[in-house]
Design an enzyme around this catalytic site. Structure first.
Site, short mmCIF file in Angstrom:
data_model
loop_
_atom_site.label_atom_id
_atom_site.label_comp_id
_atom_site.label_asym_id
_atom_site.label_seq_id
_atom_site.Cartn_x
_atom_site.Cartn_y
_atom_site.Cartn_z
CB VAL A 11 -8.98 0.04 -3.78
CG1 VAL A 11 -9.43 1.11 -2.79
CG2 VAL A 11 -7.57 0.33 -4.26
CD GLU A 153 -1.39 -4.49 -6.00
OE1 GLU A 153 -1.43 -5.70 -6.26
OE2 GLU A 153 -1.50 -3.61 -6.86
CG ASN A 209 0.90 6.24 -5.34
OD1 ASN A 209 1.30 5.96 -4.21
ND2 ASN A 209 -0.18 5.70 -5.85
CG LEU A 251 16.70 4.96 -0.51
CD1 LEU A 251 17.77 5.35 0.51
CD2 LEU A 251 16.64 6.00 -1.62
CB CYS A 261 -0.44 2.52 -7.55
SG CYS A 261 -1.83 1.75 -6.71
#
Length: 436
Positions: A11, A153, A209, A251, A261
């Site tokens: 980050v 990422e 998240n 999906l 994360c």
């Protein structure tokens, strides 16, 4: 504007490079002297597509600097971003020791007004804790702001330069004005800044998240049910995603989510809920389902080989938790390799980007191949763990020639069913009929 970034992990480095690209002078601080020396010499410590070009450009333009001296960087900057690790503890709670240690140092070192920006993913109430620590060390005016990151990422440069939104949590008009100035290049192009209070901003990151983790896990449950009733998850996914209330993203079924994360943030939000005597039941279920989903194909591999994997050679394509990164944190590949090794299988893996990181953990417990086809030499089966682009259209004829058995267990649903079928492969994927 002069900006300091404390922490040059994933980050911090992407954020610092982006802010330099936007015209700021950015001082990146890290305690790792070798890492700082390498970065000064133009060596990017992480793999992220398109980052190196931007990184080198801003070093050359003298907008991006690296140092181990926090005081020196602090004195040059009005805004200090904290991009520090918040690893999960044994109970799942986020470890704030790194954040609070640097907050303490800032309080002792600062000599004029600063805006301290929490870029790390932190629990609700962390801005208050950071403020308390700094205030205990200084009488100088400062503000603490929450500004969570929403980087994917593998797409971090794209996301950092073209964010869907910028979330800023602050109760200070002075700090809001400064943050608005930093992000003006974005707002000039129509990207919104959403201002809110600090606690709401902190929760926004965890909620985002965790919701995506739930969405992935729900689709994995649907995929597993599809196999029970003979439905095709690809068709179900397309039908669902065409509803704009749902959308097509996240999906895609597979062998669970991983990375730095989703697993950490789900655990932390569950723990934060318990601290307030609140149970996130849907998140607890999500976590439990994901644990079993990650290794759901191992039992299928075992069954295919009559319940005995002793001495079987399994080729593994992909080690990173997802494509376009070298990150192996919570990677499904590692869970599967560990279980397959315990069952007596021999593993030959291919992933040139993530290989070094895996070697640090597994060493010579597995073999590593230089090419995807080399990994298939005399393999009893292929296991696909990561959706790297190079795996999307392989030479099935060559694969069949290399392998002892034409058997594929696909944890990422890489191929339309007719492709392995036409090439005579046994093919087991997620949520679709088994071929062969």
């Amino acid at each position: 504007m002069n900006i300091t970034i404390v922490g040059t992990g994933y980050v911090g480095l992407v954020t610092g490079t982006t802010l330099a690209e936007l015209g700021n002078s950015v001082y990146c601080v890290d305690i790792d002297e070798k890492k700082v020396t390498d970065m000064k010499n133009g060596i990017v410590p992480i793999y992220e597509p398109n980052l190196e070009e931007m990184f080198l450009r801003n070093i050359q333009a003298e907008r991006l600097f690296f140092t181990t001296d926090l005081k020196k960087a602090l004195d040059k900057s009005e805004v200090i971003y904290l991009a520090l690790p918040t690893p999960p503890g044994e109970d799942g709670s986020a470890d704030l020791s790194y954040v609070l240690k640097v907050a303490n140092d800032i309080g002792e070192m600062m000599t004029d007004y600063k805006v301290i920006v929490n870029k790390s993913t932190v629990p609700v109430g962390t801005a208050d804790k950071v403020s308390e620590v700094i205030a205990s060390k200084t009488k100088i005016e400062f503000d603490v702001v929450s500004n969570p990151e929403f980087l994917r990422e593998g797409f971090a440069v794209e996301d950092s330069m073209n964010p869907a939104r910028v979330v800023v949590g602050s109760s200070s008009e002075k700090a809001k004005d400064i943050m608005a100035q930093i992000y003006q290049p974005f707002t000039n192009t129509g990207i919104p800044i959403i201002f809110m209070d600090e606690k709401s901003s902190e929760l926004t990151k965890y909620a985002s998240n965790s919701f995506l983790a739930v969405k992935i896990t729900f689709m994995n449950e649907i995929a597993n049910y599809c196999e029970k009733v003979g439905a095709d998850v690809d068709k179900v996914r397309l039908g669902m995603g065409s509803d704009d209330r749902i959308g097509h993203r996240f999906l895609f079924p597979g062998i669970g989510y991983g990375g730095s994360c989703f697993p950490k943030d789900v655990k932390a939000l569950i723990r934060s809920g318990k601290d307030e005597d609140f149970n996130f039941q849907i998140l607890e279920a999500t976590e439990n389902v994901n644990i079993s989903q990650k290794v759901i194909l191992v039992s299928e591999i075992e069954k295919h080989f009559g319940g005995n994997l002793e001495g079987k050679t399994i080729a593994v394509w992909g080690l990173a938790f997802k494509a376009n990164t070298d990150d192996i944190r919570e990677a499904s590949s590692l869970d599967n390799i560990d279980l397959l090794l315990k069952k007596g299988a021999k593993i030959v893996a291919y992933d040139t980007v993530a290989e070094k990181n895996v070697q640090k953990i597994l060493g010579d417990k597995i073999q590593y191949s230089k090419t995807m086809y080399e990994a298939l030499e005399n393999a009893d089966a292929l296991f696909i763990a990561t959706e790297w682009p190079e795996f999307k259209n392989p030479n099935f004829k060559l694969m069949g020639e290399k392998m002892k058995n034409k058997v594929i267990f696909d944890g990422r649903n890489m191929y339309p069913l007719e492709t392995p079928e036409q090439n005579g492969f046994y093919y087991k994927s997620i949520g679709r009929k088994t071929i062969g």
